[in-house]
Structures are given as structure tokens and as C-alpha cells.
Design a protein around this motif. Structure first.
Motif, PDB file in Angstrom:
ATOM      1  N   UNK A 547       1.025  -1.399  -0.252  1.00 45.38           N
ATOM      2  CA  UNK A 547      -0.017   0.480   0.080  1.00 45.38           C
ATOM      3  C   UNK A 547       1.160   0.996  -0.157  1.00 45.38           C
ATOM      4  N   UNK A 548       0.955   1.651  -0.681  1.00 42.66           N
ATOM      5  CA  UNK A 548       1.693   3.064  -0.989  1.00 42.66           C
ATOM      6  C   UNK A 548       0.834   4.474  -0.255  1.00 42.66           C
ATOM      7  N   UNK A 549       0.804   4.585   0.168  1.00 44.23           N
ATOM      8  CA  UNK A 549       0.439   5.830   0.886  1.00 44.23           C
ATOM      9  C   UNK A 549       1.335   7.680   0.915  1.00 44.23           C
ATOM     10  N   UNK A 550       1.212   8.634   0.536  1.00 47.22           N
ATOM     11  CA  UNK A 550       1.770   9.599   0.241  1.00 47.22           C
ATOM     12  C   UNK A 550       3.228   9.690   1.116  1.00 47.22           C
ATOM     13  N   UNK A 551       3.463   9.226   2.582  1.00 47.60           N
ATOM     14  CA  UNK A 551       4.798   9.410   2.802  1.00 47.60           C
ATOM     15  C   UNK A 551       5.059   8.349   3.846  1.00 47.60           C
ATOM     16  N   UNK A 552       4.782   6.972   3.286  1.00 46.38           N
ATOM     17  CA  UNK A 552       4.995   5.923   3.745  1.00 46.38           C
ATOM     18  C   UNK A 552       4.333   4.857   2.796  1.00 46.38           C
ATOM     19  N   UNK A 553       5.376   3.929   2.987  1.00 47.16           N
ATOM     20  CA  UNK A 553       4.526   2.376   2.062  1.00 47.16           C
ATOM     21  C   UNK A 553       4.430   1.338   2.606  1.00 47.16           C
ATOM     22  N   UNK A 554       3.469   0.362   3.109  1.00 45.22           N
ATOM     23  CA  UNK A 554       3.517  -0.561   3.492  1.00 45.22           C
ATOM     24  C   UNK A 554       3.466  -1.831   3.057  1.00 45.22           C
ATOM     25  N   UNK A 555       4.828  -2.259   2.976  1.00 47.07           N
ATOM     26  CA  UNK A 555       5.155  -3.505   1.730  1.00 47.07           C
ATOM     27  C   UNK A 555       3.823  -4.577   2.333  1.00 47.07           C
ATOM     28  N   UNK A 556       4.125  -5.318   1.053  1.00 42.10           N
ATOM     29  CA  UNK A 556       3.858  -6.707   1.443  1.00 42.10           C
ATOM     30  C   UNK A 556       4.568  -8.243   1.977  1.00 42.10           C
ATOM     31  N   UNK A 557       5.681  -7.723   1.301  1.00 42.86           N
ATOM     32  CA  UNK A 557       6.999  -8.554   2.071  1.00 42.86           C
ATOM     33  C   UNK A 557       8.164  -7.824   2.641  1.00 42.86           C
ATOM     34  N   UNK A 558       8.613  -7.991   3.349  1.00 42.71           N
ATOM     35  CA  UNK A 558       9.696  -7.667   4.446  1.00 42.71           C
ATOM     36  C   UNK A 558      10.809  -7.104   2.819  1.00 42.71           C
ATOM     37  N   UNK A 559      11.213  -5.982   3.945  1.00 45.47           N
ATOM     38  CA  UNK A 559      11.760  -4.883   2.906  1.00 45.47           C
ATOM     39  C   UNK A 559      13.561  -5.790   2.605  1.00 45.47           C
ATOM     40  N   UNK A 560      13.911  -6.398   3.270  1.00 44.43           N
ATOM     41  CA  UNK A 560      14.980  -6.920   2.650  1.00 44.43           C
ATOM     42  C   UNK A 560      15.294  -7.183   1.279  1.00 44.43           C
ATOM     43  N   UNK A 561      13.442  -8.680   1.357  1.00 48.98           N
ATOM     44  CA  UNK A 561      13.041  -8.507  -0.390  1.00 48.98           C
ATOM     45  C   UNK A 561      12.659  -7.914  -1.167  1.00 48.98           C
ATOM     46  N   UNK A 562      12.410  -7.092  -0.500  1.00 49.89           N
ATOM     47  CA  UNK A 562      11.543  -5.749  -1.613  1.00 49.89           C
ATOM     48  C   UNK A 562      11.752  -5.390  -2.085  1.00 49.89           C
ATOM     49  N   UNK A 563      13.189  -4.445  -1.691  1.00 50.14           N
ATOM     50  CA  UNK A 563      13.822  -3.671  -1.699  1.00 50.14           C
ATOM     51  C   UNK A 563      15.803  -3.732  -1.776  1.00 50.14           C
ATOM     52  N   UNK A 564      15.699  -5.280  -1.422  1.00 47.06           N
ATOM     53  CA  UNK A 564      17.774  -6.061  -1.904  1.00 47.06           C
ATOM     54  C   UNK A 564      17.339  -6.586  -2.547  1.00 47.06           C
ATOM     55  N   UNK A 565      16.670  -7.563  -2.055  1.00 45.78           N
ATOM     56  CA  UNK A 565      17.009  -9.181  -2.604  1.00 45.78           C
ATOM     57  C   UNK A 565      15.912  -8.984  -4.230  1.00 45.78           C
ATOM     58  N   UNK A 566      14.912  -8.524  -3.966  1.00 46.26           N
ATOM     59  CA  UNK A 566      14.317  -8.719  -4.943  1.00 46.26           C
ATOM     60  C   UNK A 566      14.596  -6.966  -5.990  1.00 46.26           C
ATOM     61  N   UNK A 567      14.790  -6.345  -5.817  1.00 47.33           N
ATOM     62  CA  UNK A 567      14.746  -5.156  -6.338  1.00 47.33           C
ATOM     63  C   UNK A 567      16.033  -5.982  -7.636  1.00 47.33           C
ATOM     64  N   UNK A 568      15.769  -5.171  -8.271  1.00 47.56           N
ATOM     65  CA  UNK A 568      15.881  -4.982  -9.771  1.00 47.56           C
ATOM     66  C   UNK A 568      16.829  -4.066  -9.856  1.00 47.56           C
ATOM     67  N   UNK A 569      18.568  -3.790  -8.698  1.00 45.13           N
ATOM     68  CA  UNK A 569      19.133  -2.219  -8.882  1.00 45.13           C
ATOM     69  C   UNK A 569      20.758  -3.070  -9.811  1.00 45.13           C
ATOM     70  N   UNK A 570      20.954  -1.821 -10.471  1.00 43.98           N
ATOM     71  CA  UNK A 570      21.997  -1.193 -10.906  1.00 43.98           C
ATOM     72  C   UNK A 570      22.479  -1.793 -10.706  1.00 43.98           C
ATOM     73  N   UNK A 571      24.188  -2.474 -11.346  1.00 40.66           N
ATOM     74  CA  UNK A 571      25.214  -3.026 -10.799  1.00 40.66           C
ATOM     75  C   UNK A 571      24.956  -4.304 -10.092  1.00 40.66           C
ATOM     76  N   UNK A 572      24.200  -4.735  -9.498  1.00 42.50           N
ATOM     77  CA  UNK A 572      24.343  -5.818  -9.103  1.00 42.50           C
ATOM     78  C   UNK A 572      23.982  -7.657  -9.959  1.00 42.50           C
ATOM     79  N   UNK A 573      24.039  -8.486  -9.715  1.00 44.43           N
ATOM     80  CA  UNK A 573      23.510  -9.407 -10.128  1.00 44.43           C
ATOM     81  C   UNK A 573      22.478 -10.419  -9.006  1.00 44.43           C
ATOM     82  N   UNK A 574      21.312  -9.740 -10.260  1.00 43.97           N
ATOM     83  CA  UNK A 574      19.508 -10.356  -9.424  1.00 43.97           C
ATOM     84  C   UNK A 574      19.135 -11.564 -10.118  1.00 43.97           C
ATOM     85  N   UNK A 575      18.533 -12.313  -9.711  1.00 43.28           N
ATOM     86  CA  UNK A 575      17.368 -13.048  -9.856  1.00 43.28           C
ATOM     87  C   UNK A 575      16.278 -12.839 -10.608  1.00 43.28           C
ATOM     88  N   UNK A 576      16.137 -13.326 -12.076  1.00 45.89           N
ATOM     89  CA  UNK A 576      14.714 -12.575 -12.248  1.00 45.89           C
ATOM     90  C   UNK A 576      14.418 -13.636 -13.164  1.00 45.89           C
TER      91      UNK A 576
END
Lengths: 967, 262
Positions: A547-576
Motif C-alpha cells: 500500500x502506497x501512502x504519500x509518506x509511507x509504504x506498507x510492504x507486502x513482503x519484508x523490506x529485505x526482499x522488496x528493496x534489496x534482494x528482489x529489487x533489480x538494482x543496477x550493477x548487481x546480479x539479481x535473479x529474474x
């Protein structure tokens, strides 16, 4: 000259003639009251041609009663007991109920004691000619002779409760009638034996029926009685009862509607009685009235707070009466309304399932007796829910003064039939009104968003390495690399809004030697981390969406996955999970391939950056080429889609500028800008979704998770069509999505570029919302997505923030034989159930997001108002469009702020419902009439006003141009 | 309010106690109550019960109040605390009691032939034993019978009835429940001459209803008069019979004595 007589009392009747009872006064004193009654033999039975009873001129019961009932072929009269009237008044009033009714005085008096509104209805019923009701004064009937051994006056016996006494009086009355008929119609020699009608005691009280049976009194329960009445069963079979969700009208608290499949328009419920205590979201059974009684929805704004402000929270006896009076008042019926506006109208006859939860409320300060904070006395107060769809809740609390000005959580406990308001209790306080924490929490609660932090069991499902997790080095025996393609060398990039942390999609494109183009969409491989049937999966399924609020996001998945391990960040290898197409330069699909992969994104662009990079002709590198390639393809894809009849819809989207991260005070609002690159990403995501949908539908025809958008019923557009035709002379063709898209394109006002967007927004509102479904539970021709004009669709591209996508990933993986499908995804009921939850969460999340924006827009407006007040620049004014008209006001849309507001008129106006215009007489500069019509551009002054009562900040709009409407 | 939940006059034409509009409650007269008085009567109208005892005419006790050409009438009323459900004790100085006594006095002064008894007084003691509406009418009717029983010469019977109006419907002989809800008045009439000796109104009554109720109450007075006369006649018959028995007894004794003398 009247005859004056003295009523003589027989001495031996003394026991019958005097009635003693004790009464407690208000001061607690007990008083013995003695009353006498005069019993008489001239109380008439009311049956036609009775040789015993003196006839009066009034209506009589037919000689042999009703003869059309299966159970009583000899004819019968019904004699209902008190509870029948208390509980089944609707039935008794129904025109299907035609049997002659004998109403005992005992029953009438009991009804009167129990409920005055019902008593008044009963009195009205007695006066109806078609009802054939006779009132028998059984309590006064006594006769001393040898013919009747039983008479109807009954004395309460020692140890008998008043209720039992009344029940007995009713039984005695029934028995008397039956004896009376048999005695007054004796068999006469030489003539056939007379057919005697039966008097049937109608009661739902089993004990009473048993006693009646013992005394050989004919009796029946209501159900038994009417189930065997042909007419009523026919009524039910004819399908006059329907089931659906109750929706309250946010503009008029005395109106609600229920959408049922049998009617194209929702069934309207007008008035508190017809809504019958249903609360927003309840599943109700409704009865639809005859077509003559259908009404058009009100075009008036009726605000609960202002209309009912005089109600006393303390329950009082007279409430029942006031309901009757008040219900009639606020319904002026527009006589000139076209018939086409009439909707099916009905009433709630039963509530199947309550949808009660905890509601965020304010205490209504006017309902407080004493507001001194030291007062600890229990008070009954009103709690006004934040949502306009809900009724006020009455609750008793000792902390009322302390809760004033706070947001509190209240649950509803019950809603009595005699009460105008539901009763509830205080759960907890959320905090001060307008403090950000309280507002945010209340928003989440209001939309039922689960926002608790993730528990340990859930976090335990994350990879043990935590932040340090990396894609293991390539090797044949490494499980993570099994069946994965190595796409690391490709020029993959991601394009997202600025500040995006959960990057779940990335793209690439390159020319193939054969002249075709290879394009790929790479989605974060969430299903690699979120395994089916573990606590994390269960939690994600329950949350359904981020859920996206203006100043807050309520994640469906724990932040480690959402913003790191699953997030397709640049310059790192990720599973897709990749979808790779081979497209011709005309964007025709040659080949589609799905594969699990490992990627390394080369860059994370924002839409703006990507746009600049693409447009910068000096940049000549692979990545930029890739973007350009994607862009040309996207344009062709879009053109193809539009040709197929996809709709270009619009919804108001604004962006809130926050001052700084810490204070998060909004300083301004602006509309979101759309760039070419937005469309680029969108087109490829659509393409990926469609391709995946086809694949999983083919592999799992019964349980594929798909998404559809049902074509809206034509009736939804009627009003918009009518307005457009009358105001602008523009026809709107809604026969198909393509036709609609074409005619929407023609809705152009050369002087007003925003007009087209406005019409699109209004058209969007006429549509149904899209939903997830299980392919096996819907016929194949109903798979289509109306808005996208695609025969099949699903969601695949955002598994970090949508649970449906996670399911789709699992199904797709199984479809390409990457792994086996978990058993739960083979079960249709399980998939259906999961998707129900996801659909609900999805809807709620959208509303929460919108509400959050609204709140911040409110704050921004307030800030703006304060700034202009200090600078003395006058009021905050904005341009707005009129989008809807009410009898006493207009609904305007401020496109710049993306908000809607209600402008109610203070001065006298003439409302023309047929032409959607308001005439404000003599208000122009030269004294001429000013006309305001739908689609007109007006200027409104906007201010945030604090409601004194609820402390709720309310955006208040008043008309500024063409006229200044103020007092 | 209690009255809100009870219908005064329902659609079947019945009042809350089962009577119709023009039906009076049961009336009983009992003359045998108090032997020590010169004449007494206990009258009941339904559940209202009043006992009246008459003493006199006898020599006036208070010199200052004696009139040299006629007898004075002295009325004293009391309301028994047990007469109502709430058992309120009313002292002798209570305004309502004084008013009740004054009204009875005013009613009977023109009816009693006081000029026959100069320098004497007639004491009337009114005791209200039970109240259920129509206390004044019961007191007046009881006083009439008690005075007749005491042998005080009256020019006519005095018959009192209460009348009231529910909406436009007049009704007679109100119970306490009806009295508390309806405008009403008490009318004391002299049926033989057709004159009225008392009209008492404590509530506001519409002028259009007044005439009708007054007439009805007068007619109802005639009905009560018939009842009273039957009672008085019955009692007189008893007295006459008693006298004749007494005569016969004394005659027989005389004859016996004569026989003995012979």
C-alpha cells in the motif's frame, strides 16, 4: 336524544371486574392501582349475518372467511397473536396476505405497549378496505347464559405472568370464536349440515401452540401458514428477493443501493425503513418493489450531521415516533424527472452477513452532557465515523470528555429494531485529530490495511545471509543456477519513478542478425524467495498488495526482499524471470520465450532521465540504443492496441511535494506529468502480462490466475451520455470499447484542453473495476479485459508489491517445467479464495492511497491558505469543472489538485434537472441571471475549515466565479 | 405518561373500562351505615366511595354563627389517606378539602328548607373512602340521601354527574384516568324543577362542548334521580313496615293485657 344508562355490575363478577396492579413511580414509590372494567354481552363478533351479535354498519368479515387456503378448505379467519404483529408486520401489510383477520383487543393493546410505530402501522392496516380486519373487544365480553359456557374476558391468575395471561386471553378468544360459530349456525333438520369456517390462531410461539393444541384450538405458525399460501410462495419463486452487498450513498445518508445481477442498474433503497439497519458492506437480501414504485435517486445532498444534529444520544421512548415523522420530510419528489432515470427500488428484508469492523470515529461534542475533563460519569454519546458511508454510532463511555478531539476506534455491537443508531463500544484512541500519526493509522485501519511489522516466523523465511546475499557464482551443480539463463551480459536497464526502491521490472532490446528485434522484460524472481505455504507466503497472501501512502509504504513482503534482494538494482546480479520476444520491426511477435534468468542491470533510470537520454542525439551507446529501440516498438504496440479498441482512460493523479524528509510537511501539490518513457514501460509490461496470461491459461485451464475487466453495463453511461448530448451536443457511443475510445477522442473543446481529460475521468467512473479471477470459475468468453481490449490478461510484472503476480510466477514456472506446481495452485477453491482476498485488499489499497493524497492535499491547502493569509493575497482560488449537479449544490472537480468538492448554494437557485443547469436569478453584474451548467468552468475559493463538532478538517469550497456566493 | 398508552375512547366506541360514552358506572346506596347519626348514606360510583353522616337539625353550638331566622348548614369533609393509591395524607386545612366542603354547602343551602329550623344547625360530615374519579358527584349524591334519611326537609333531590369531552365526543361519569386526561365539569341538578344548583369546572372546556355536556349531565341527573327515588322508597317502605310491625306488636300486647284483665 341519547340513551343514558347505568351499567350494572353483577356482584359475582367482582373478580372479573376489578384489576389491581402495582406501579412504580419515577421516585421509586410503589403505588397500587385499582381499575374496574364493565363486562358486556353486546360486543359483536363482526362476522356477517351472525344471528347473535348486533350488527353495526361497519365492515364485516365475510360469512365463511377465506376459502382459498389449502389447509382450511371450509374457510377460515386468522387470529394473529401479538408477536406476529411485532415481528411480521410486513407480512401482514403485504397485499399478498388476504385472509380476513380478527384482531383481539388484547393483541392491539400489547402491540401498543411494545411499539408505538408498529401500533400506528397496525391502526393504518385496520383501516384498509382490502384487508378485512375486525377488532374484537374480547376483554369486555362476558355474558351470563347457558349457551356460551366460555367467554373471553380473562383474569390474570395467581402466579401467572402478564404475558402468559395475554396468551391465554388470545387462546380463549380463538376458542370462543370457534364455539360461537358452531353455536350460531346449528344444523337444521332437513337441510345439509352447515360448513363451519375455522378461526386459526396464528402464533410463532411454540409453547403457545402446544397449549392451544391441547385445548383443541386450531393454530398455525406463520411460516407453516404462509408457505402453504399459494400466492406468497409464488412471489418468492418469481424472484422478487435478491442478495447483494449494501452500498450507502455518500451524499445522502437516507439512501443506499444494492447491485444485483438481475437488474442493470443498482437497486435503490430509499429511507431508513427500507435500508432496514444495513451498514455499508453488509450482505443483504432485498425485495424489489413494483415498477410503479420505482424512484430516481435523489439529487439532493442530505448530510447526516446537519440533519440529525438534534438527536439525543440518550435513548428515549419517543424515538420511534420521530422516525415516522422525519422519514417523510426530506423527500421532495422531482415531478419532472424523466422516467429513464428511475431505478429499481426496493427494501432490505434481511441481513445475511454483517460486515462490521472497527471504525475510526470522532466523538460528537454536542452529544456530551458535561465536558469537564474531571467528569467520570457514564455518558451516552455519538461517535461519528470518518467515512460518510456509515451511520453515527451510539456508545456509552466514562471517558467521553477525554476522548474529545481524538481519533478513536469504535466497533458496532448491535443495532436494535427500535433504534435509529447502531450501538457500539470504544476500542482505543489513535491520537489527536490531524496529527500525522493518528491520521495515518486511522487511514490504514479505515481501509483495513494490515500494517503490523512482520513477525519473527516470517522473517525466519528470509535467506540467512540477509543483506549479504548475492547470486552464487555460476556452476552446474549450484541449485540457484539450475535451468537459469545467464543474461548478465545484456544491456538491461530499469525505468521507474524517482525514489523508487522496489524495482521489480527491467527491460532490454537488441537487434538480431535477421533484422528482427529481441526485446526482453525481466521481472524480479520473487517466487525464488517466497516459497509456497510458509509463514511469509501466508502473510503476503493476507496482505495481498503493498500500500502506497504519500509518506509511507506498507510492504507486502519484508523490506529485505522488496528493496534489496528482489529489487533489480543496477550493477548487481539479481535473479529474474524473463519474457523474451522476437519482434518484427513492425512490432509483430514472432516468438515468445519464458525463462528464469540471472541479470545485471546496467542502469536504473527515472522516467525523466530515460527521456532525456533518449532525446539526446549525441548519446550513441548500446544502452541508449536499447531505449530508443524499445520506444519505437512501444509506439507501434500502442498504436496496435488503440486500433484494437483499447481505452485511454484518465484518473486524476497528483503529486505531493514534501518539504523535507523529516517534517514531511507538504508544501504544494502538482499534477503528475506523463512522458513518453512512461508509455514505453507500460506497453512492455502489458505485452508481458498478456503473453504470460496466454501461457498459463494454456498450461492450467482450470486454475490460472488471470485478471479481467468486465464491460460496463450500458446503463452506467446513460447519465454521461445525456449530459454530453444536452450540454455539448456530442454523442457518446458506448457499444464497444473501441467505439467508446473513438468517441472519447472526439470530445474536444478547442477552448478548453482539459475538457477531454475531464470527460475521460467521468467515463472512467462509469466503468467497473478490474478484478483477479480463477480461469476455471468463469466461462472463457468472459476473460476479456475491456479497458485494454485484450481477450486475456494477468498480472506478472510486479511480484514485489502484488501477491497475484507471485501466484502467476509460480504457475508460469511450472508451465515452463522449471518446477512442479504447488498443490494449492491446482485447487480451484483455494485459488478463488486467495484471489477474493487479493481483490479486496487491492481495492482497499487504492482507496487508502487516494485518501492519503486527499489528506495531504488538505494539509497543503491549509498551508497555502495560511501563507496567503499572512501575505494578504486573498483567498485560495482554483479553477474547477462542474461534474455533477444536485438540487441544492454542485460537485466540482479541481483538476490541478485532483480533488473533488461539493459546493452548496446559499442563495436561491433554480435547478433544471433535465438540462443540467442551475439558474441563479439576478446575480450577474447587471442583475441578469447567471447560468451554471455541467462541464462549465468555474472558479472556487478553497479553504480548509475545521468542523467545530468533530474537529475534522474539511475542505470547503465556495463559488468565486462567475458569482461570489457568500452571505 | 401512562395515559399515552391507554386509549380513552377506542374505535369500537368503548372507554378504557368497557363502558360506552353515555353509560354511568354502577351506583349503590347504603343507608344503614352509621347508627349514631341522624341520617347517613354510603354511596359508590364504581370504585369511588363516599360516606356522609348528617346530625341535626339541632341547637346551634356556636352562638356567633346562629341565625335567628333559619338553620345554618355546617359541612366538614375529610379524605381518607387510604382512598388513593399513593396514600397522601391531607390535613383539615387542605385547600382541596375546604373547597369540597364549601361546594357541598353551597349546593345544599338553597335546597334545604332551613327556614323551618331557626337558631339551629345541620352538620354534614363527608368522608371520602375511595377515589376513582367523580368525588364531588358522589359526595353530593350521598349528602342528598343522607339528608333524606335524617328527615331534613328538602325542596328537591340533588343529583350530580360529571361530564367530559374526548375530542368531540362527550362522555359521562368519568373515572380518575379519564378525569386526568379530559376537560370535564360536575353538574348538580334538581330533576323535578329542572334547576341546577352547582356547576363546577376545574379544567378549560371548549364553549361548543359546554352546552352539550351541561344538557347531558342534566339528563343523567334524571337517571340518577330515578335510582335514588327507588332507594328512598325502598327504605321508606321498610320504615313503614317496621312501624306497622311495631303497631301490631303493641296492639297485640294491649289485647293480651285486656285478655288477662278479663
Amino acid at each position: 336524544m341519547v340513551e343514558i344508562t347505568i351499567r350494572k355490575r353483577q356482584r359475582e363478577d367482582a373478580a372479573f371486574t376489578q384489576r389491581k396492579f402495582f406501579k412504580k413511580t419515577a421516585r421509586g414509590k410503589v403505588i397500587k392501582v385499582v381499575r374496574e372494567r364493565y363486562l358486556r354481552d353486546d360486543v359483536s363478533c363482526g362476522i356477517e349475518k351472525c344471528r347473535e351479535c348486533a350488527s353495526t354498519l361497519e365492515s364485516h368479515l365475510p360469512f365463511s372467511g377465506a376459502v382459498d387456503h389449502k389447509l382450511f378448505p371450509n374457510g377460515h379467519f386468522v387470529l394473529p397473536d401479538t408477536n406476529v404483529f411485532l415481528a411480521q408486520m410486513d407480512l401482514m401489510e403485504s397485499s399478498f396476505f388476504r385472509s380476513p383477520i380478527i384482531l383481539l383487543q388484547t393483541v392491539l393493546e400489547e402491540v401498543r405497549h411494545r411499539s408505538l410505530p408498529l401500533y400506528n402501522r397496525l391502526k393504518a392496516l385496520m383501516k384498509l378496505d382490502e384487508k378485512r380486519t375486525w377488532m374484537f373487544y374480547n376483554e369486555f365480553r362476558l355474558k351470563h347464559n347457558f349457551i356460551h359456557n366460555r367467554e373471553t374476558a380473562v383474569v390474570r391468575e395467581v402466579g401467572e405472568s402478564p404475558n402468559d395471561r395475554n396468551d391465554r386471553a388470545i387462546r380463549v378468544g380463538t376458542a370462543w370464536y370457534n364455539t360461537h360459530i358452531s353455536l350460531t349456525r346449528p344444523p337444521i333438520r332437513g337441510r345439509p349440515v352447515p360448513v363451519l369456517p375455522t378461526i386459526v390462531l396464528l402464533t410463532d410461539d411454540v409453547g403457545n401452540r402446544l397449549k392451544a393444541e391441547k385445548e383443541k384450538i386450531p393454530c398455525s405458525s406463520v411460516q407453516q401458514y404462509y408457505l402453504s399460501t399459494g400466492a406468497l410462495t409464488a412471489g418468492i419463486k418469481a424472484g422478487q428477493l435478491y442478495q447483494g452487498h449494501f452500498n450507502a450513498n455518500q451524499f445522502n445518508f437516507l439512501e443506499g443501493s444494492v447491485t444485483v445481477e438481475a437488474y442493470s442498474k443498482p437497486v435503490l433503497l430509499i429511507g431508513r425503513e427500507n435500508m432496514n439497519r444495513a451498514v455499508q458492506g453488509d450482505i443483504v437480501t432485498i425485495e424489489v418493489f413494483n415498477e410503479q414504485e420505482w424512484k430516481a435517486p435523489t439529487d439532493e445532498v442530505v448530510d447526516q450531521e446537519s440533519t440529525l444534529k438534534n438527536d439525543d444520544a440518550d435513548e428515549s421512548d419517543e424515538e420511534g415516533e420521530r422516525i415516522v415523522i422525519e422519514e417523510k420530510a426530506p423527500r421532495p419528489e422531482g415531478l419532472s424527472r424523466p422516467i429513464s432515470e428511475k431505478q429499481p427500488t426496493g427494501r432490505v428484508v434481511g441481513i445475511i452477513k454483517r460486515n462490521w469492523r472497527a471504525y475510526v470515529c470522532h466523538i460528537d461534542s454536542t452529544s456530551l452532557n458535561s465536558s469537564t475533563t474531571t467528569s467520570l460519569s457514564q455518558q451516552t454519546v455519538f461517535a461519528t465515523p470518518v467515512s460518510r458511508l456509515l451511520p453515527r454510532i451510539r456508545m456509552r463511555t466514562r471517558q467521553a470528555p477525554a476522548l474529545l478531539g481524538q481519533k478513536i476506534l469504535v466497533t458496532i455491537d448491535k443495532w436494535d429494531i427500535t433504534s435509529r443508531y447502531p450501538e457500539g463500544h470504544f476500542v482505543r484512541a489513535l491520537g489527536k485529530v490531524e496529527s500525522k500519526e493518528a491520521e495515518q493509522e486511522s487511514l490504514l485501519l479505515e481501509f483495513d490495511v494490515p500494517y503490523r511489522p512482520f513477525g519473527k516466523a516470517i522473517l525466519d523465511c528470509l535467506p540467512a545471509e540477509g543483506e549479504q546475499w548475492v547470486v552464487p557464482p555460476k556452476g552446474a551443480h549450484i541449485p540457484a543456477w539450475r535451468d537459469r539463463e545467464d543474461l548478465r551480459p545484456l544491456n538491461i536497464c530499469s525505468i521507474d519513478p524517482p525514489g523508487c526502491e522496489d524495482i521489480d521490472d527491467a527491460l532490454h532490446a537488441r537487434r538480431l542478425p535477421n533484422g528482427n528485434i529481441e526485446a526482453g522484460v525481466h521481472i524480479a524472481d520473487v517466487s525464488h524467495f517466497v516459497l509456497p505455504d510458509n509463514p511469509m507466503d501466508a502473510e503476503a497472501a493476507a496482505r495481498g498488495t503493498t500500500v502506497y501512502l504519500v509518506d509511507k509504504r506498507i510492504d507486502m513482503l519484508p523490506a529485505l526482499l522488496g528493496t534489496n534482494l528482489c529489487s533489480l538494482r543496477p550493477f548487481v546480479e539479481r535473479l529474474a524471470f524473463s519474457v523474451i520476444w522476437e519482434l518484427t520491426p513492425d512490432a509483430k511477435i514472432k516468438k515468445t520465450r519464458f525463462t528464469k534468468s540471472v541479470i545485471a542491470s546496467k542502469c536504473a533510470f527515472t522516467y525523466e532521465e530515460a527521456q532525456i537520454r533518449k532525446d539526446d542525439l549525441n548519446r550513441q551507446d548500446d544502452l541508449t540504443d536499447s531505449i530508443r529501440l524499445l520506444n519505437t516498438l512501444a509506439q507501434k504496440l500502442k498504436a496496435g492496441r488503440m486500433a484494437a479498441g483499447a481505452l485511454n482512460l484518465a484518473s486524476p493523479e497528483v503529486k505531493i511535494h514534501l518539504d523535507s524528509a523529516e517534517s514531511s510537511d507538504p508544501i504544494d501539490v502538482e499534477q503528475k506529468e506523463l512522458r513518453e518513457t512512461n508509455s514505453l514501460v507500460e506497453e512492455f509490461m502489458l505485452l508481458a502480462n498478456i503473453s504470460v496470461a496466454e501461457k498459463i491459461q494454456e498450461a492450467f485451464p482450470q486454475t490460472a490466475v488471470l485478471r479481467r475487466h468486465m464491460p460496463p453495463p450500458k446503463a452506467n453511461f446513460e447519465r454521461l451520455q445525456d449530459i454530453l448530448q444536452k450540454r455539448r451536443g456530442i454523442p457518446l457511443d458506448v457499444s464497444s470499447s473501441g467505439a467508446l475510445a473513438a468517441s472519447l477522442d472526439k470530445c474536444i473543446d478547442p477552448n478548453e484542453p482539459a475538457f477531454n481529460t475531464l470527460v475521460r475521468i467521468m467515463a472512467t467512473r462509469c466503468m467497473l473495476s478490474a478484478e483477479y479471477f480463477c480461469s476455471g470459475s468463469v466461462p472463457k468468453d468472459a476473460f476479456g479485459h475491456y479497458g485494454l481490449a485484450s481477450p486475456i490478461y494477468t498480472h506478472f510484472t510486479s511480484p514485489i508489491r502484488r501477491y497475484a503476480d507471485v501466484l502467476v510466477h509460480r504457475q508460469l514456472a511450472a508451465a515452463i517445467s522449471y518446477g512442479t506446481l504447488h498443490a494449492s495452485l491446482h485447487s480451484k477453491t483455494h485459488v478463488e479464495h486467495t484471489l477474493d482476498v487479493v481483490n479486496k485488499r487491492h481495492r482497499m489499497a487504492q482507496m487508502a492511497g487516494r485518501a492519503s493524497v486527499e489528506f495531504y492535499v488538505g494539509l497543503a491547502l491549509k498551508a497555502r491558505g495560511e501563507r496567503s493569509a499572512t501575505l494578504r493575497t486573498g483567498k485560495v482560488t482554483e479553477e474547477a469543472f462542474v461534474i455533477r449537479m444536485f438540487r441544492n449544490g454542485i460537485n466540482v472537480f479541481v483538476s490541478k489538485l485532483g480533488i473533488e468538492g461539493l459546493v452548496t448554494f446559499k442563495r436561491e437557485t433554480r435547478f433544471d434537472a433535465n438540462n443540467y443547469t442551475f439558474v441563479i436569478p439576478g446575480s450577474g453584474q447587471g442583475g441578469e441571471d447567471v447560468v451554471i451548467a455541467v462541464f462549465d468552468k468555474v472558479t472556487v475559493s478553497i479553504e480548509v475549515e475545521k468542523d467545530k463538532n468533530t474537529q475534522r478538517g474539511k475542505v470547503k469550497m465556495t463559488l468565486f466565479k462567475p458569482i461570489v456566493d457568500s452571505i | 405518561m401512562m395515559s399515552l398508552r391507554i386509549e380513552i375512547l377506542n374505535e369500537g366506541g368503548f372507554r378504557s373500562d368497557g363502558r360506552r360514552q353515555y353509560e354511568l358506572r354502577e351506583i349503590t346506596f347504603d343507608s344503614t351505615t352509621q347508627a349514631s347519626s341522624d341520617g347517613s348514606a354510603r354511596v359508590t360510583h364504581g370504585l369511588t366511595e363516599v360516606l356522609v353522616s348528617v346530625f341535626g337539625p339541632r341547637e346551634a353550638r356556636v352562638r356567633s354563627q346562629t341565625l335567628h331566622d333559619r338553620a345554618t348548614i355546617h359541612v366538614e369533609a375529610s379524605i381518607a389517606p387510604l382512598s388513593t393509591g399513593d396514600r397522601r395524607r391531607r390535613g383539615r386545612g387542605d385547600k382541596r378539602i375546604l373547597e369540597l366542603a364549601a361546594m357541598i354547602k353551597a349546593t345544599f343551602e338553597p335546597v334545604v328548607q332551613t327556614s323551618l329550623y331557626p337558631r339551629s344547625q345541620i352538620d354534614i360530615f363527608v368522608q371520602v373512602l375511595q377515589q376513582d374519579g367523580g368525588v364531588l358527584q358522589a359526595a353530593i349524591n350521598a349528602t342528598t340521601i343522607a339528608l333524606i334519611n335524617a328527615g331534613v326537609p328538602l325542596t328537591d333531590y340533588v343529583c350530580a354527574v360529571t361530564g367530559g369531552a374526548h375530542a368531540a365526543a362527550p362522555m359521562l361519569d368519568l373515572t380518575a384516568l379519564e378525569e386526568s386526561d379530559l376537560p370535564h365539569m360536575t353538574v348538580a341538578s334538581m330533576p323535578r324543577s329542572g334547576r341546577l344548583t352547582l356547576v363546577s369546572m376545574e379544567t378549560r372546556l371548549h364553549i361548543d362542548r359546554f352546552e352539550e355536556i351541561l344538557r347531558l349531565a342534566g339528563e343523567a341527573g334524571a337517571v340518577i334521580h330515578k335510582e335514588m327515588r327507588a332507594v328512598v322508597k325502598e327504605r321508606t317502605k321498610g320504615l313503614l313496615e317496621g312501624m306497622s310491625i311495631g303497631l301490631r306488636v303493641s296492639k297485640a300486647a294491649e289485647e293480651d293485657a285486656m285478655v288477662e284483665n278479663e
